[in-house]
Design an enzyme around this catalytic site. Structure first.
Site, PDB file in Angstrom:
ATOM      1  N   ASP A 194      -4.413   1.393  11.172  1.00  0.00           N
ATOM      2  CA  ASP A 194      -5.779   1.074  11.595  1.00  0.00           C
ATOM      3  C   ASP A 194      -5.723   0.638  13.064  1.00  0.00           C
ATOM      4  OD1 ASP A 194      -8.505   0.424  11.335  1.00  0.00           O
ATOM      5  OD2 ASP A 194      -8.111  -1.534  10.504  1.00  0.00           O
TER       6      ASP A 194
ATOM      7  N   GLY B 255       0.772  -1.240   0.000  1.00  0.00           N
ATOM      8  CA  GLY B 255       0.000   0.000   0.000  1.00  0.00           C
ATOM      9  C   GLY B 255       0.797   1.280   0.000  1.00  0.00           C
TER      10      GLY B 255
HETATM   11  P1  IMP Z   1      -3.437  -2.458  11.154  1.00  0.00           P
HETATM   12  O1  IMP Z   1      -2.362  -3.485  11.346  1.00  0.00           O
HETATM   13  O2  IMP Z   1      -4.759  -2.868  11.783  1.00  0.00           O
HETATM   14  O3  IMP Z   1      -3.034  -1.068  11.569  1.00  0.00           O
HETATM   15  O4  IMP Z   1      -3.781  -2.446   9.617  1.00  0.00           O
HETATM   16  C1  IMP Z   1      -2.908  -1.948   8.686  1.00  0.00           C
HETATM   17  C2  IMP Z   1      -3.119  -2.561   7.322  1.00  0.00           C
HETATM   18  O5  IMP Z   1      -4.476  -2.999   7.118  1.00  0.00           O
HETATM   19  C3  IMP Z   1      -2.854  -1.505   6.274  1.00  0.00           C
HETATM   20  O6  IMP Z   1      -1.483  -1.483   5.894  1.00  0.00           O
HETATM   21  C4  IMP Z   1      -3.775  -1.937   5.145  1.00  0.00           C
HETATM   22  O7  IMP Z   1      -3.159  -2.886   4.327  1.00  0.00           O
HETATM   23  C5  IMP Z   1      -4.959  -2.582   5.851  1.00  0.00           C
HETATM   24  N1  IMP Z   1      -6.074  -1.635   6.054  1.00  0.00           N
HETATM   25  C6  IMP Z   1      -6.540  -1.156   7.228  1.00  0.00           C
HETATM   26  N2  IMP Z   1      -7.566  -0.308   7.036  1.00  0.00           N
HETATM   27  C7  IMP Z   1      -7.756  -0.249   5.691  1.00  0.00           C
HETATM   28  C8  IMP Z   1      -8.684   0.484   4.849  1.00  0.00           C
HETATM   29  O8  IMP Z   1      -9.558   1.255   5.290  1.00  0.00           O
HETATM   30  N3  IMP Z   1      -8.551   0.281   3.513  1.00  0.00           N
HETATM   31  C9  IMP Z   1      -7.620  -0.533   2.956  1.00  0.00           C
HETATM   32  N4  IMP Z   1      -6.740  -1.236   3.706  1.00  0.00           N
HETATM   33  C10 IMP Z   1      -6.806  -1.087   5.064  1.00  0.00           C
END
Ligand code: IMP
Length: 179
Positions: A106, A48
Site C-alpha cells: 500500500d 496476510g
Molecule cells: P503498507 O505498509 O502501507 O504498504 O501496508 C501494508 C499492510 O497494510 C499490508 O500488509 C496489509 O496488512 C495492510 N493493508 C494495506 N492495504 C490493505 C487493504 O486494502 N486491505 C487489507 N489490508 C491492507
C-alpha cells in the site's frame, strides 16, 4: 460471488478467484525463470501472505525454501506507529537469494522496514513479490519486482487480506462499497 458484510462494512466482488490464480501463475513463471539453480529463500510476511505464499510455491518447480516472518510494530509516542523488526527469521540468509512475499503493498512502509531489517542479514539479493499493489498509494522508491495484480487505492479483502480479522478466507478479491 456476492456481496459480504464484515463487521460494519460491506464488500463487493472485485477480482475473481480464477483471475487471481492466473495472476499468480504469471509471477510463478517469472520466478521459475529467474531463480533456476539459485535455490531462493521465500519469506512470507504474516498474517496476510499465507495465501499468496501457498498458492505461489505450489507453482514453483525450482528448488526453494519457504519461511515466514511477522513484522513487529511499535506504537510508541508517535501517532503514526512505526514498524522495525522481523520476528521468526531463524534461517541463515547471509549470501542467499531472498524473495519477500507480501499480501499487499500500500504505502510501502512495511516493505521499507523489511528491506532495512533484511540488509543487516547480508543476503546476496532481495526481491519483493506482492499479490496486490496499489501504485497510487505507494510512497517509497523501492522497486516492487513481481506484482500479481495492480489495484486502485481502495480497501480490499479476500485471498489472505482482512478487515479487522475477517475476510481472509474469501476466495478472490472483494472491494469496499461506497456506502
Ligand atoms: P503498507 O505498509 O502501507 O504498504 O501496508 C501494508 C499492510 O497494510 C499490508 O500488509 C496489509 O496488512 C495492510 N493493508 C494495506 N492495504 C490493505 C487493504 O486494502 N486491505 C487489507 N489490508 C491492507
Amino acid at each position: 460471488m456476492s456481496r459480504v458484510r464484515l463487521h460494519d462494512k460491506e464488500f463487493e466482488p472485485y477480482i475473481s478467484e480464477r483471475d487471481v490464480a492466473a495472476a499468480i501463475d504469471k509471477v510463478a513463471a517469472d520466478l521459475n525463470r529467474d531463480f533456476a539453480g539459485k535455490r531462493p529463500v521465500l519469506i512470507g510476511v504474516l498474517n496476510g501472505a499465507f495465501f499468496f505464499a501457498a498458492e505461489l510455491v505450489k507453482r514453483l518447480t525450482i528448488e526453494c525454501e519457504v519461511t515466514f516472518v511477522k513484522v513487529a510494530s511499535y506504537h510508541g509516542t508517535r501517532s503514526s506507529g512505526k514498524v522495525s523488526d522481523l520476528i521468526g527469521l531463524s534461517e541463515r540468509i547471509e549470501g542467499r537469494h531472498v524473495i519477500v512475499l507480501e499480501d499487499i503493498v500500500d504505502t510501502g512502509g512495511t516493505v521499507r522496514h523489511i528491506m532495512d531489517a533484511l540488509r543487516d542479514h547480508h543476503p546476496a539479493s532481495v526481491r519483493i513479490a506482492a499479490l496486490l499493489f496499489k501504485p497510487e498509494a505507494y510512497k517509497q522508491d523501492i522497486r516492487i519486482d513481481h506484482v500479481a495484480l495492480e489495484i486502485p487505492n481502495a480497501f480490499v479483502v479476500g485471498s489472505g487480506l482482512d478487515h479487522d480479522g475477517l475476510g481472509r478466507n474469501l476466495p478472490g478479491i472483494y472491494t469496499i462499497t461506497a456506502s
